[in-house]
Design a protein around this motif. Sequence first.
Motif, mmCIF file in Angstrom:
data_model
loop_
_atom_site.group_PDB
_atom_site.id
_atom_site.type_symbol
_atom_site.label_atom_id
_atom_site.label_comp_id
_atom_site.label_asym_id
_atom_site.label_seq_id
_atom_site.Cartn_x
_atom_site.Cartn_y
_atom_site.Cartn_z
ATOM 1 N N SER A 7 -36.293 45.366 17.609
ATOM 2 C CA SER A 7 -35.128 44.745 16.979
ATOM 3 C C SER A 7 -34.274 45.783 16.269
ATOM 4 O O SER A 7 -34.688 46.914 16.047
ATOM 5 C CB SER A 7 -35.577 43.670 15.973
ATOM 6 O OG SER A 7 -36.307 44.252 14.915
ATOM 7 N N ILE A 77 -31.635 40.482 10.912
ATOM 8 C CA ILE A 77 -31.843 40.967 12.269
ATOM 9 C C ILE A 77 -30.582 40.725 13.089
ATOM 10 O O ILE A 77 -30.010 39.646 13.061
ATOM 11 C CB ILE A 77 -33.053 40.271 12.911
ATOM 12 C CG1 ILE A 77 -34.326 40.622 12.132
ATOM 13 C CG2 ILE A 77 -33.194 40.677 14.373
ATOM 14 C CD1 ILE A 77 -35.546 39.867 12.598
ATOM 15 N N VAL A 80 -32.853 41.031 19.129
ATOM 16 C CA VAL A 80 -34.284 41.155 19.369
ATOM 17 C C VAL A 80 -34.587 41.230 20.858
ATOM 18 O O VAL A 80 -33.846 40.702 21.688
ATOM 19 C CB VAL A 80 -35.086 39.967 18.777
ATOM 20 C CG1 VAL A 80 -34.902 39.882 17.290
ATOM 21 C CG2 VAL A 80 -34.708 38.655 19.430
ATOM 22 N N GLN A 106 -33.923 51.361 16.739
ATOM 23 C CA GLN A 106 -34.667 50.133 16.982
ATOM 24 C C GLN A 106 -35.951 50.131 16.154
ATOM 25 O O GLN A 106 -36.604 51.162 16.009
ATOM 26 C CB GLN A 106 -35.024 50.012 18.467
ATOM 27 C CG GLN A 106 -33.822 50.039 19.388
ATOM 28 C CD GLN A 106 -32.936 48.830 19.232
ATOM 29 O OE1 GLN A 106 -33.391 47.698 19.310
ATOM 30 N NE2 GLN A 106 -31.652 49.063 19.003
#
Length: 118
Positions: A7, A77, A80, A106
């Motif tokens: 993510s 976030i 993902v 990431q």
Amino acid sequence: MTAYLISFEKGAMDHIAAEDWPDVGKAARAVCAEVEDAGVLVFSDGLSYDDGDVQHAVVAVDGVVTDGPYAEGRELIGGVLIVDVADREAALGWAAKIAGACRCAQDVRKFMTGPSGA
């Protein structure tokens, strides 16, 4: 096989110039297709924050629901990708490809497979 969450934070791609977005999108879609073709894709998507709907809710242990706003200083976030791969090195390899395509770092986290985390 072990599942890993790959993510990146909301805003991690804010440095990308508007004219570069088509290339970034193409590169990201290509990596996602490669992950899918490899048979290790579980799920991938970006999270919406700007479409006008309430995207964030907190459900307390007593069931009370509180809609947004986002908690100050909390990591949000942005996108993902979940892969199911043989080991950490494989997850890191996919994360490196995604980082290059999306032009941002990431985060890689292993999912627990049971109460013991084994």
